[in-house]
Design an enzyme around this catalytic site. Structure first.
Site, short mmCIF file in Angstrom:
data_model
loop_
_atom_site.label_atom_id
_atom_site.label_comp_id
_atom_site.label_asym_id
_atom_site.label_seq_id
_atom_site.Cartn_x
_atom_site.Cartn_y
_atom_site.Cartn_z
N SER A 147 -0.03 -2.94 1.15
CA SER A 147 -1.44 -3.27 1.40
C SER A 147 -1.61 -4.78 1.23
O SER A 147 -0.81 -5.41 0.52
CB SER A 147 -2.31 -2.54 0.38
OG SER A 147 -3.62 -3.08 0.36
N TYR A 175 -3.37 -0.60 -8.40
CA TYR A 175 -2.97 -0.41 -7.00
C TYR A 175 -2.22 -1.65 -6.49
O TYR A 175 -1.18 -1.53 -5.83
CB TYR A 175 -4.24 -0.16 -6.19
CG TYR A 175 -4.08 0.08 -4.72
CD1 TYR A 175 -3.56 1.28 -4.22
CD2 TYR A 175 -4.49 -0.88 -3.80
CE1 TYR A 175 -3.46 1.51 -2.86
CE2 TYR A 175 -4.40 -0.66 -2.43
CZ TYR A 175 -3.88 0.53 -1.97
OH TYR A 175 -3.78 0.76 -0.61
N LYS A 210 1.54 -1.68 -5.10
CA LYS A 210 1.81 -2.07 -3.72
C LYS A 210 2.68 -3.34 -3.66
O LYS A 210 3.46 -3.50 -2.72
CB LYS A 210 0.50 -2.26 -2.96
CG LYS A 210 -0.29 -0.96 -2.71
CD LYS A 210 0.48 0.06 -1.89
CE LYS A 210 -0.43 1.17 -1.34
NZ LYS A 210 0.33 2.22 -0.63
#
Ligand SMILES: CCCCCCC/C=C/C(=O)SCCNC(=O)CCNC(=O)[C@H](O)C(C)(C)COP(=O)(O)OP(=O)(O)OC[C@H]1O[C@@H](n2cnc3c(N)ncnc32)[C@H](O)[C@@H]1OP(=O)(O)O
Ligand SMILES: NC(=O)C1=CN([C@@H]2O[C@H](COP(=O)(O)OP(=O)(O)OC[C@H]3O[C@@H](n4cnc5c(N)ncnc54)[C@H](OP(=O)(O)O)[C@@H]3O)[C@@H](O)[C@H]2O)C=CC1
Length: 264
Positions: A147, A160, A164
């Site tokens: 991402s 997150y 990622k």
């Protein structure tokens, strides 16, 4: 004359998290080009309709398997089912992932582990198990979903973003380790894509997403990520490995970041 080969016909691709959103678009795109796709999600009843539609409308065939990528035994069963049905694994797309947005100080140990387990460990399980089959069969291609939050810091994305970012480095490392086995490993880093999952994260209907004022770029569609994945797993990308390709569109007109792009 040279013609690029974007073909995947007859190849076998596992796409995780394919009951909706980006994963569904990737599975449909590869199957429309003639690949056999094995699609999974945590619930058989959510992934079955996707497989039925692919079988009805696409050149390639689909096998739907219930598999939680956090659970190694379930990943073993996913890959076993793939080999039993299609004889091997040529392509793995590690798409299953997700998050909640929260300040770092509000994330409990369980909350941190939930996001790392889903995004990073899920990718690790699938890559280790499917990678073994690829090594035995002489090669393959893997695409991981990172991402833009794995490339740049954003508030509320510590867990997150860390997971990622780790996926990007894992991609780079495996590209080197597995090059002698004929396995290419690449990564895609999408910006904001209109999916049911993001709408859930934002607490809105997905149709409302393009109206969000804080979003300074055009919101993308799953098919735009799927097209990129198809390129990366195709023979046309035979000289591409260890790369992270960002797909985040262009700034909206009027945004200061659009200066110089001719959008004003
Ligand atoms: C301008 C817009 C910016 C938006 C950025 C969007 C970027 C897009 C990124 C995406 O990947 S979106 C697409 C992916 N889809 C989703 O994320 C779906 C929505 N999310 C979920 O379904 C779930 O949150 C999850 C990610 C699947 C996790 O579910 P899981 O069942 O594993 O966890 P839980 O059991 O519900 O909770 C575990 C643990 O986490 C704590 N927690 C959950 N939500 C929050 C929260 N909002 N804030 C703080 N903590 C949270 C929960 O309390 C549990 O901890 P304990 O209570 O046990 O300590
Ligand atoms: N949408 C975006 O803006 C962006 C998304 N990404 C990444 O792209 C990927 C797809 O995102 P998106 O399509 O938006 O997500 P969605 O939430 O819309 O879809 C997620 C998919 O993953 C499945 N899934 C969730 N948890 C598991 C699990 N433990 N095991 C197996 N399958 C699971 C879901 O199915 P089910 O619920 O049936 O299990 C669903 O099919 C994710 O890795 C995400 O982090 C990256 C950048 C931006």
């Amino acid at each position: 004359m040279h013609e690029p080969d974007y073909g995947v016909a007859g190849r076998t691709a596992i796409v995780t998290g394919a009951s909706q959103g980006i994963g569904k678009a990737i599975a449909e795109t590869l199957a429309a080009s003639g690949a056999n796709v094995v699609i999974c999600s945590r619930a058989q009843e959510r992934v079955d309709p996707v497989a039925e539609a692919i079988d009805d409308e696409c050149e390639g065939t689909a096998l739907a398997v219930e598999c939680n990528v956090r659970e190694r035994e379930q990943v073993d069963a996913l890959v076993d089912a793939t080999v039993a049905e299609f004889g091997g694994v040529d392509v793995l797309v590690n798409n299953a992932g997700g998050e909640f947005v929260a300040p770092f100080e509000d994330i409990s140990p369980n909350g941190w582990n939930a996001i790392v387990d889903l995004n990073l460990n899920g990718t690790v399980h699938c890559t280790q198990v499917a990678g073994e089959v690829m090594r035995e069969n002489g090669g393959g291609s893997i695409v991981n979903l990172s991402s833009v939050n794995g490339q740049h810091a954003a508030p509320g994305e510590s867990h997150y973003g860390a997971a990622k970012a780790a996926i990007i480095r894992l991609t780079e490392t495996l590209a080197v380790e597995w090059a002698p086995h004929g396995i290419r490993v690449n990564c895609v880093a999408p910006g904001l894509i209109q999916t049911p999952g993001v709408a859930e994260t934002l607490g809105i209907d997905s149709e409302q997403m393009p109206e969000r004022e804080e979003v300074d770029r055009r919101i993308g569609h799953g098919e735009e990520i799927a097209d990129l994945v198809q390129f990366l797993v195709s023979p046309a990308a035979s000289f591409v490995t260890g790369e992270t390709v960002t797909a985040k569109g262009v700034p909206k007109p009027g945004n200061s970041m659009s200066e110089g792009l001719g959008l004003e």
